[in-house]
Design an enzyme around this catalytic site. Structure first.
Site, PDB file in Angstrom:
ATOM      1  N   TYR A  41       0.865  -1.186   0.000  1.00 42.39           N
ATOM      2  CA  TYR A  41       0.000   0.000   0.000  1.00 42.39           C
ATOM      3  C   TYR A  41       0.897   1.229   0.000  1.00 42.39           C
ATOM      4  CZ  TYR A  41      -3.904  -3.014   1.523  1.00 42.39           C
ATOM      5  OH  TYR A  41      -4.870  -3.986   1.622  1.00 42.39           O
ATOM      6  N   PHE A 101     -13.425  -4.643   1.558  1.00 37.90           N
ATOM      7  CA  PHE A 101     -14.477  -3.833   0.936  1.00 37.90           C
ATOM      8  C   PHE A 101     -15.838  -4.120   1.573  1.00 37.90           C
ATOM      9  CE2 PHE A 101     -11.921  -3.587  -3.287  1.00 37.90           C
ATOM     10  CZ  PHE A 101     -11.094  -2.630  -2.725  1.00 37.90           C
ATOM     11  N   GLY A 157     -15.998  -0.774  -1.118  1.00 40.79           N
ATOM     12  CA  GLY A 157     -14.710  -0.361  -1.657  1.00 40.79           C
ATOM     13  C   GLY A 157     -14.782   0.968  -2.375  1.00 40.79           C
ATOM     14  N   THR A 176     -16.517   1.713  -4.855  1.00 37.89           N
ATOM     15  CA  THR A 176     -17.896   2.000  -5.272  1.00 37.89           C
ATOM     16  C   THR A 176     -18.810   1.703  -4.091  1.00 37.89           C
ATOM     17  OG1 THR A 176     -17.361   1.308  -7.522  1.00 37.89           O
ATOM     18  CG2 THR A 176     -19.696   1.541  -6.973  1.00 37.89           C
TER      19      THR A 176
END
Length: 281
Positions: free
Chosen positions: A65, A215, A219, A221
């Protein structure tokens, strides 16, 4: 916040690691596309500190990340770590210079990733490492995980990893993994809309293995549902709080790691643990 309100507790199988069922996922602390530094460095540190101050003792992260960004932020914000804090990281992917994602399953890549995580987190040993399968970036796909898991097992024997989990995997890959090493958790895509793992969750629950949905709120969306909105209105909560509460009620082995870069949103997520949902008629 009362720790009892963070969804209760769960102990990873075969370990002494007990965590609150609502944790925190650090992915959103990196820049857009999980690439580069955060827009507001101090705000990122504040979110991490608020999470721990509120009783969170399970943080999910990865050195890919950023890359390296979230682990370095965690170290800056929280090191030396509270005794009960469990930091879970992931291996198996790497980032290209253009921000792309690709598989990192070789012995050299996995070994380097373990040492990168140790260095950037400021740890001598990683409590839990999830091997993320990358046969399909967007979801589980069949393929043997024996070779990379063998490397992690060897690093575990050397004392660099205490416990192993799996991410983005199929039921057959979980069984393959369990024949090699004890698996303490599985991390897959799952939320109130994406429920392909319903059967898997129940199977893992029967074996005492944690299921950690990534998610959980959709997530990139966010979930949208009139039903969620209606229930939220009745409970005087937000739709996203209801979605998190539904996951907590779904199965006692589900651990939540909702991510955010906002202290206000973090508090909202944590408050989902106080919601009580009625059984479906």
């Amino acid at each position: 916040m009362n720790k009892a309100k963070l969804g209760g507790q769960f102990t990873f199988p075969g370990t002494s690691l007990t965590v609150q069922r609502i944790g925190y996922g650090a992915m959103k602390l990196a820049g857009p596309g999980v690439w580069g530094p955060p827009k507001d460095h101090d705000a990122a540190l504040a979110v991490l500190r608020e999470a721990v101050a509120s009783g969170v003792n399970h943080i999910d992260t990865s050195d890919f990340y950023g890359p390296h960004v979230t682990n370095q932020l965690i170290r800056e914000a929280l090191h030396p770590y509270p005794d009960d804090l469990v930091i879970v990281t992931k291996l198996g992917a790497r980032r290209g210079t253009d921000g792309s994602w690709s598989t990192a399953f070789s012995r050299e890549e996995l070994t380097q990733a373990v040492h990168d995580n140790l260095r950037n987190l400021g740890l001598d040993v990683l409590e839990i490492v999830n091997l993320r399968a990358m046969f399909n970036v967007h979801g589980p796909a069949e393929g043997s995980i024996e070779a990379p898991l063998t490397v992690l097992a060897e690093l575990q024997q050397k004392g660099l990893i205490r416990h192993i989990g799996l991410s983005n995997v199929t039921p057959s890959q979980i069984e393959e993994g369990r024949r090699m090493v004890p698996i303490v958790c599985v991390q897959n895509l799952y939320n109130i809309v994406n429920r392909n793992d319903d059967g898997l969750i129940d199977s893992l629950a029967a074996q005492g293995i944690a299921y950690v949905p990534f998610f959980p709120l959709g997530g990139f969306t966010p979930l949208q549902s009139s039903t969620l909105s209606d229930i939220a209105g009745e409970l005087r909560a937000t739709p996203m709080q209801v979605a998190l509460a539904w996951l907590l009620h779904r199965s006692s082995n589900i651990l939540l790691i909702p991510g955010t870069s906002s202290v206000a949103h973090l508090r909202e997520n944590l408050a989902a643990g106080k919601l009580t949902l009625s059984p479906k008629p």
